[in-house]
Each structure stands twice: as structure tokens, then as C-alpha cells.
Scaffold this motif. Structure first.
Motif, short mmCIF file in Angstrom:
data_model
loop_
_atom_site.label_atom_id
_atom_site.label_comp_id
_atom_site.label_asym_id
_atom_site.label_seq_id
_atom_site.Cartn_x
_atom_site.Cartn_y
_atom_site.Cartn_z
N TYR A 251 33.46 53.64 33.64
CA TYR A 251 32.34 53.84 34.04
C TYR A 251 32.49 52.96 35.55
CZ TYR A 251 30.75 58.11 32.00
OH TYR A 251 30.50 59.84 31.59
N ALA A 252 32.48 51.94 35.04
CA ALA A 252 32.56 50.40 35.64
C ALA A 252 33.94 50.36 36.74
CB ALA A 252 32.31 49.12 34.79
N PHE A 253 35.37 50.38 35.98
CA PHE A 253 36.01 50.43 36.56
C PHE A 253 36.24 51.08 37.93
CE2 PHE A 253 37.86 48.27 33.09
CZ PHE A 253 37.85 46.85 33.53
N PHE A 254 35.79 52.44 37.69
CA PHE A 254 35.68 53.45 39.18
C PHE A 254 35.00 53.55 39.90
CE2 PHE A 254 37.27 57.06 35.47
CZ PHE A 254 38.93 56.12 35.90
N THR A 255 33.58 51.99 39.24
CA THR A 255 32.80 52.03 40.27
C THR A 255 33.35 50.54 40.44
OG1 THR A 255 30.97 52.63 38.05
CG2 THR A 255 29.94 50.71 40.78
N ILE A 256 33.71 49.64 40.20
CA ILE A 256 34.74 49.07 41.13
C ILE A 256 35.40 49.81 42.65
CG2 ILE A 256 35.61 46.93 41.70
CD1 ILE A 256 33.08 46.37 40.32
N SER A 257 35.67 50.62 41.98
CA SER A 257 37.58 50.79 42.76
C SER A 257 36.88 51.86 44.05
CB SER A 257 38.38 51.70 41.93
OG SER A 257 37.80 53.27 41.76
N GLY A 258 35.43 52.19 43.73
CA GLY A 258 34.91 53.65 44.56
C GLY A 258 34.09 52.26 46.01
N GLY A 259 33.48 50.66 44.89
CA GLY A 259 33.02 49.97 46.71
C GLY A 259 34.49 49.56 46.89
N VAL A 260 35.43 49.30 46.05
CA VAL A 260 36.64 48.43 47.12
C VAL A 260 37.55 49.06 48.37
CG1 VAL A 260 39.09 48.26 46.54
CG2 VAL A 260 37.14 46.84 45.32
N ALA A 261 37.24 50.66 47.61
CA ALA A 261 37.68 52.38 48.27
C ALA A 261 36.83 52.29 49.55
CB ALA A 261 37.45 53.21 48.11
N THR A 262 35.82 52.54 49.82
CA THR A 262 34.78 51.85 50.78
C THR A 262 34.76 50.83 51.67
OG1 THR A 262 33.13 52.58 49.14
CG2 THR A 262 32.30 51.68 51.22
N ILE A 263 35.15 49.43 51.02
CA ILE A 263 34.87 48.65 51.74
C ILE A 263 36.68 48.10 52.37
CG2 ILE A 263 36.27 45.78 51.71
CD1 ILE A 263 33.71 45.63 49.60
N TYR A 264 37.70 49.23 51.35
CA TYR A 264 39.01 49.37 52.52
C TYR A 264 38.81 50.55 53.49
CZ TYR A 264 44.00 50.71 52.45
OH TYR A 264 45.89 50.48 53.04
N LEU A 265 38.06 51.09 53.44
CA LEU A 265 38.10 52.31 54.22
C LEU A 265 37.74 51.80 56.04
CD1 LEU A 265 36.79 55.38 53.32
CD2 LEU A 265 39.16 55.06 54.39
N ILE B 191 44.73 42.97 48.79
CA ILE B 191 43.96 42.54 48.05
C ILE B 191 42.72 44.22 47.47
CG2 ILE B 191 42.09 41.25 47.06
CD1 ILE B 191 43.07 38.80 48.64
N LEU B 192 42.05 44.61 48.61
CA LEU B 192 41.60 45.62 48.15
C LEU B 192 42.75 46.39 47.36
CD1 LEU B 192 39.74 45.28 51.92
CD2 LEU B 192 38.90 45.29 49.02
N ASP B 193 43.60 46.77 47.92
CA ASP B 193 44.13 48.12 47.37
C ASP B 193 44.92 47.18 45.77
OD1 ASP B 193 46.39 49.90 47.72
OD2 ASP B 193 47.81 48.68 47.18
N ASP B 194 45.39 45.93 45.61
CA ASP B 194 45.22 45.68 43.93
C ASP B 194 44.04 45.64 43.48
OD1 ASP B 194 47.61 44.41 42.95
OD2 ASP B 194 46.66 42.76 42.81
N ILE B 195 42.98 45.31 43.56
CA ILE B 195 41.89 45.67 42.87
C ILE B 195 41.56 46.81 42.34
CG2 ILE B 195 39.46 45.41 42.76
CD1 ILE B 195 39.19 42.73 44.52
N GLY B 196 41.93 47.93 44.27
CA GLY B 196 41.37 49.49 43.20
C GLY B 196 42.60 49.60 42.40
N TYR B 197 43.53 48.91 42.78
CA TYR B 197 44.67 49.80 41.40
C TYR B 197 44.46 49.06 40.17
CZ TYR B 197 49.33 50.52 39.12
OH TYR B 197 49.74 50.99 39.32
N ARG B 198 44.56 48.37 40.27
CA ARG B 198 44.10 47.93 39.01
C ARG B 198 42.54 48.48 38.30
NH1 ARG B 198 46.78 43.15 38.07
NH2 ARG B 198 48.07 43.20 39.67
N CYS B 199 41.63 48.57 39.11
CA CYS B 199 40.86 49.75 38.14
C CYS B 199 41.51 50.32 37.47
CB CYS B 199 39.56 49.36 39.96
SG CYS B 199 38.78 48.30 39.66
#
Lengths: 271, 434
Positions: free
Chosen positions: A137-151, A174-182
Motif C-alpha cells: 500500500y505504501a509503495f503504491f501510494t508513493i507511485s500514485g503521487g509520483v504519477a500525479t506529478i508526472y501528469l 526521475i519520476l518515471d524511475d521512482i514510479g517504476y521502483r515503487c
């Protein structure tokens, strides 16, 4: 005692949120440093509160709504701090920390008293199942936030609106990288959570899979992230559409986690 | 003596026309000699860059000189005059001076403020000086143009705007790619701005350069400069997926990169983002590609808007530069105007007469017991002496006609005898051939 440390945590998260939001408006290195320090303080206080509760209750405190939300906020902040120190992207906190604060406030609103543990949950499986689920859940939350910033950032770049916010937000790469890692962390964790949950269910309820609402919704969430990862690994799927699907995944995950407990009665409702 | 300018540039002619009229620097001597052999042309310089071909010359016959040089441009390149004619511009007098000052100051460049044009004009002037086709006027003129360009560069922020366009491009790229290490830059076509931007990307960490051009030799030459790889133009789409940053500035009349062609490229890039910078006019890249997911397209206007947002008062800087040029034109034009035979002889005579009169008066006033007709005699004596003295120079000047040598004499006389023609000409040291 556990309540005092929890409220202290809330206060620290509140201050951290204000500082991170101020970072959006003004760029001063000391502001960002202060925000991070206060957040680290909040995180340590939160850990203390959870440990207190662990000792007081005698079981891992993730069995009711307050404990779940509180633990969710703790893992979000923990994972966020990891990415912030690793990628030096403090601006991410302006999006993630307010969310963690909202979740913590939610934890403060619901009843907080310690109740004796539901006998069904008295099992060693609770550790592997819930910790994996919360980690995911935590990783998906970060990935959701990162995806929002990406958009947002992608929108700025496309429409050539290169204002102060554009300058502050990190690069697409960087956003893509963090999102992928999440995803790379979160997806296996969700998978393990589902598998251990199934094994536990067969022991506790006598069946591996009983189409309990939580099970159904987590399976939907799992498929969304599986599709995302599959696309990424086969055709290199990324960019705006991938970001939108990541946000969808996050919303499904949020519903799986909170919505199902609140609105759909089922085997997982312990609150 | 008049300065005339004849030429064409990116503003009046597309690249396929410009290419046909371009002079190769390796064989510039012949066209320079041919130019000077034209009737009535005294001095000449040929400036040939990828964005402009211009001839600066001096003549006494403005209309004839301009017409002959316009013809010369067509004839020398075996082109039909009717084809070339609509693309040519010509200036004389103040307009000619203003034009050259503006070109040298990079106000007339495709990317205002780009620094290369000044060096290119200096090189062209170097050839003219080497083959002695520039004389006193063009020497002075070009040196003036260089100093004006230097003033514009130091006193306004015009020059920084071109650099900041490349800078803005690099900053944008960093917002897409994080850092530019191991990124590949591809140049499609050649152009000052393209090369400048490519150099900026390399300085910021980009690793590989791919160059393609309709003329493969040009691609090879440019690739050599960047230590990159030249690619035949036909293979553009076989290689496009390798590039993270694409700079285009071809003279193609319509878009060469379309959404359809790019979609396949993106697939081969596994959807990694690509940053396209279109510098060409008309555009090389269909603006619709910006709708594709992983594509970020910027054209020159976009980049300049980015810069303009940062660089307030860009208009003011341009106005400032024009004011500097206007000021310098005034001074230089006055100097050119002094290089006329008849006014110079008149001025010389007046100057001598003034001195003669002053001396006669002084002698008379000090000579207490002078005979009554002393003044008359002195007048006669000194006038005769002055006329004898001026006779030969006047004849030589009138006879030497309209040539480089005459201008040299005229300028020398003006300096040696402190002649004031058309008043207020600033004294400047003679800048003969260096």
C-alpha cells in the motif's frame, strides 16, 4: 501514553505538511531541510507510538481501523523518506506528506481504545500477511503521487507552461524511475500478501479463496498493477497513459484498503 | 562614392535557392576578381554563409552598379535571372550601411544574437583583403561594422538571447531526461542555431551526435566537427529511434517528421521520451506530433518565449541595439560623403586661402611703413603661389577618376590638412589594409 505519542505525531506531521506546502511556494534550502527534519521527527514519534501500542496491546497493532490507518501513514512516511533521501526530491513531500497527514487525522477520528484481539487474528500469519500488504500500500501510494506529478509535469512540458512550479518539480525521468521502483517493490509485496492471505485463510476459514470483498478487490488491484508491470517489461510502457493507470491502481488499492472495510461487510471487517 | 549591398538571406529565399547562389570559400578568388571587373565597381566583398549570400561594393554609379551585381549573382552561378530576381534585395547609401551593421550585430540573423555571423563576415573580409578587392572605403566600413557589432554585444543583452535559447533547450531537456549523460543528439540539416544548441548539449553531458543532411558530405563534415556519426538522409527513419534529442533545421518545404512516422520510432524507443526541437522555417516537424505520448516538441518560437519570459525587456534591448546602429551610421555616412573629388578640392582651396589670407593680414598689420599697394601685391603673390601649389594635386585628383586610389588620396588630404567637409566628421585614424 500511547495516545500522547500519537497526538504528538499528528502535530509533527501537521507542521511538516505546512513546511512542505511552503516549499511549493518558496524555494529556500533551509525550508526543505526543516520540513524533512520535522517529518523525520514525526516518523520517529510515530514508530514510538506504534511500539507503545504493541507493548500495551500485546499484538501487532493493525487490527482495527485506527491501527490500520495509523500504520498505513507510518509506512507511507517511511517509504517516502527513503525515496527522498535517495533521489533528493523534497518536492515530492508536498504531495505525499499532506496525504499521510489526512490518513493520520482519519486514524485520530476513529475510536482509538485497545480492545482484546479477535481470536481469528491470533496467528503468526498476521505478520507476513499484513506487513506485506501495508508495504505494498505504501509503495503504491508513493507511485500514485509520483504519477500525479508526472501528469502535471508532462502537461507543463506539452503546453509550454514553464512557470515556477515547473521549475520545482523533478524531471520526468526521475519520476518515471521512482514510479517504476515503487511498482517493482509494491507488486511482489502485494502478491506475497495475497498468497500468505490465501494460506492463512485455508487454515483459519477452511478455504483458500472465498470471494470475500477484500479478496475480490485486492485481486482487481493486483491485475491492474500486473498489467502495468507487464506493459513496462514487454513494450516499455510508460508516460501519460501509464501514469493514469497507476493512479487508477492507487484508487482501487485505496478502496480495497479502506472502502471495503467501511462499506462492504465481509470476512475482513474487524473494526 | 557609394556603398551598395546586394544579396539574399533566409528572410527572402529558401535554402534550395540560397544553396545555388552560395560561394565556396575555397574558390572565392575568382568571383571576387570577376566582381571587380564589372563596370563601375571599385571595391567588393562577398559574404557567403548558409543563411545569406551578400555582396558589399562601392561604386559611383548606384543604379548601374546594383543592376550589374544582381546580374552577376545569377550569371556566375549559371542561374536564370528571373528565378533569382524576386529573392534579391539591394541597398545603397545609409540603408546599405544600416543593413551591414545589423547583419554584423546579428540583428538580421535567423536567431537574433547568434554569435557566428560576425566571425563569418570577418573571414569574408579576410579573403577580400587578401586578394586586395577591398579598398579604403570597405576597409573602413567593415572595421566600423565590427566595432558596431562589438558595441551592440557589450552594451545590450541581445547576444545573450541566442545563448539563452540553447540554454533554455538544455534546461528543458534536463526536465525530461534528468541528466543528459549518455544521451544522443541528432542533427537533421545544418544551421548556425542547430550547431550552437548541439554544442551546448555536448557541454552538458550528451554523449553521441548523429548528423544527417540531404548532402551527405555536409553531414560528414559536421559529424567530424562533433566527433559524431554521419547518416545518409534516406536512412533518417532507420536511425531516428537512437536519438533522445532531435534538432531539425532543413529547408524542406513541408514537414519531414509526421505523427505516423514518429509512432513507429516511439515504439522502437520502448516509449522513452524524445525531445524534438524544430528550428526550421517552414517547420520540419508536424506540430501534431506533440499530441503523442512520449513526444515533447518545441519550435523556435516556443524556445524564444521561454527565454523572453526570463529575459524581460528583450524589445528594449533590440531598440537599444538599433539606436547604437543609427548613431554609428550617422558618423560613418558623413565620412563616406567626404570622399568626393570636387568638394575636397573646394575645401582644400578654402583651407589654403584661409591660411594665405591670415598671413597676408598679419604681415600688413605689422608693416608700419608699407608702400600703398603692398596689400595688392601680397595678395597677388600669395594667390599665384597657392594656385601653383594646388594645380597639380587638383589635376591628379580629377584625372584619377573614380577608383580606389582616389579615395585613398581624398582621405589622406582630409586628414593631412584637417579638411572639414560636411562638418563634424569625427577624426579617426586611417585604417588601411592590415
Amino acid at each position: 501514553m500511547t495516545q500522547i505519542s500519537f497526538y504528538l505525531t499528528l502535530a509533527l506531521y501537521g507542521v511538516a505538511t505546512l513546511l512542505y506546502l511552503a516549499c511549493l511556494l518558496k524555494t529556500t534550502p533551509c525550508l526543505a531541510t526543516a520540513a524533512q527534519r520535522v517529518l523525520v521527527g514525526g516518523f520517529l514519534m510515530h514508530c514510538l507510538a506504534v511500539i507503545h501500542r504493541f507493548i500495551a496491546a500485546g499484538y501487532l497493532p493493525i487490527t482495527n481501523m485506527h491501527e490500520s490507518l495509523s500504520f498505513f501513514a507510518l509506512t507511507i512516511v517511511g517509504v517516502y523518506l527513503f525515496f527522498e533521501s535517495r533521489y533528493k526530491v523534497g518536492i515530492l513531500g508536498s504531495f505525499i506528506v499532506p496525504f499521510a497527514l489526512l490518513i493520520s487525522i482519519g486514524a485520530g477520528i476513529v475510536p482509538m481504545e485497545i480492545k482484546p484481539l479477535n481470536p481469528a487474528l491470533r496467528s503468526a500469519w498476521i505478520y507476513s500477511h499484513t506487513i506485506m500488504a501495508f508495504g505494498a500500500y505504501a509503495f503504491f501510494t508513493i507511485s500514485g503521487g509520483v504519477a500525479t506529478i508526472y501528469l502535471i509535469q508532462s502537461h507543463f512540458l506539452k503546453k509550454k507552461q514553464l512557470g515556477p512550479l515547473f521549475v520545482k518539480l523533478p524531471s520526468l525521468d526521475i519520476l518515471d524511475d521512482i514510479g517504476y521502483r515503487c511498482l517493482a517493490f509494491g507488486f511482489p509485496m502485494l502478491t506475497i500478501a495475497i498468497i500468505t492471505g490465501a494460506i492463512w485463510a485455508s487454515r483459519a476459514w477452511g478455504s483458500y479463496w472465498s470471494w470475500d470483498p477484500k479478496e475480490t478487490w485486492s485481486l482487481i488491484t493486483w491485475f491492474i498493477y500486473a498489467a502495468l508491470l507487464h506493459g513496462r517489461l514487454t513494450t516499455g510502457w510508460r508516460g501519460r497513459r501509464a501514469a493514469i493507470l497507476t493512479i487508477c491502481g492507487f484508487l482501487f488499492m485505496l478502496f480495497t484498503f479502506i472502502g471495503v472495510n467501511l462499506w462492504i461487510p465481509g470476512l475482513h471487517s474487524y473494526t | 562614392m557609394n556603398i551598395i549591398v546586394i544579396g539574399l538571406s533566409h528572410k527572402t529565399a529558401s535554402v534550395d535557392i540560397r544553396e545555388k547562389v552560395a560561394f565556396s570559400p575555397n574558390s572565392i578568388e575568382k568571383p571576387l576578381r570577376d566582381l571587380l571587373s564589372l563596370d563601375g565597381i571599385v571595391e567588393g566583398i562577398i559574404v557567403s554563409t548558409c543563411n545569406r549570400v551578400e555582396i558589399y561594393a562601392t561604386t559611383h554609379d548606384i543604379a548601374g552598379g546594383i543592376a550589374r551585381i544582381r546580374r552577376f549573382l545569377a550569371d556566375y552561378h549559371h542561374l536564370s535571372y528571373d528565378l533569382l530576381e524576386p529573392h534579391l534585395y539591394s541597398f545603397h547609401g545609409e540603408d546599405a550601411i544600416r543593413h551591414v551593421f545589423r547583419v554584423a550585430s546579428s540583428l538580421d540573423s535567423m536567431v537574433v544574437g547568434e554569435p557566428q555571423i560576425l566571425g563569418q563576415i570577418k573571414t569574408s573580409y579576410g579573403y577580400a583583403a587578401e586578394y586586395k578587392t577591398s579598398g579604403i572605403i570597405l576597409n573602413r566600413f567593415l572595421h566600423k561594422a565590427f566595432s558596431v557589432a562589438k558595441r551592440v554585444r557589450t552594451e545590450t543583452k541581445i547576444a545573450s538571447s541566442a545563448v539563452s535559447v540553447s540554454f533554455a533547450a538544455v534546461e528543458l531537456a534536463k526536465k525530461i531526461f534528468g541528466n543528459l549523460n549518455d544521451k544522443t543528439v541528432m542533427l537533421i540539416g545544418a544551421g548556425e542555431m542547430c550547431e550552437l544548441a548541439a554544442r551546448h548539449f555536448l557541454n552538458n553531458g550528451a554523449k553521441n551526435v548523429l548528423v544527417t543532411n540531404r548532402t551527405f558530405e555536409k553531414a560528414e563534415r559536421l559529424a567530424g566537427e562533433f566527433n559524431g556519426e554521419a547518416i545518409p538522409f534516406e536512412d533518417l527513419f532507420l536511425n531516428l529511434h537512437k536519438a533522445d534529442i532531435v534538432l531539425t533545421s532543413t529547408g524542406a518545404p513541408h514537414a519531414i517528421i509526421t505523427p505516423d512516422s514518429l509512432e513507429e520510432v516511439i515504439r522502437r524507443r520502448r516509449m522513452r521520451p524524445v525531445f524534438l526541437i524544430d528550428i526550421a522555417v517552414p517547420r520540419d516537424i508536424d506540430p501534431a506530433v506533440n499530441e503523442l505520448d512520449a513526444v515533447y516538441l518545441y519550435d523556435m518560437d516556443d524556445l524564444q518565449q521561454v527565454v523572453a519570459a526570463n529575459l524581460e525587456g528583450r524589445k528594449q534591448e533590440a531598440d537599444k541595439a538599433e539606436a547604437i546602429i543609427a548613431e554609428e551610421i550617422g558618423q560613418f555616412y558623413k565620412w563616406v560623403a567626404t570622399l568626393e573629388v570636387r568638394p575636397t578640392i573646394v575645401a582644400l582651396r578654402n583651407r589654403f586661402d584661409e591660411l594665405r589670407r591670415a598671413e597676408v593680414e598679419r604681415t600688413i598689420s605689422n608693416w608700419k611703413d608699407a608702400p600703398p599697394d603692398t596689400e595688392k601685391r601680397l595678395e597677388a603673390l600669395t594667390s599665384a603661389f597657392m594656385n601653383k601649389l594646388l594645380h597639380h594635386p587638383s589635376i591628379v585628383l580629377k584625372k584619377s577618376g573614380q577608383g580606389n586610389r582616389t579615395d585613398l588620396y581624398l582621405d589622406a588630404l582630409r586628414v593631412l590638412f584637417e579638411l572639414e567637409l560636411d562638418n563634424g566628421v569625427e577624426e579617426e585614424s586611417l585604417e588601411l589594409e592590415e
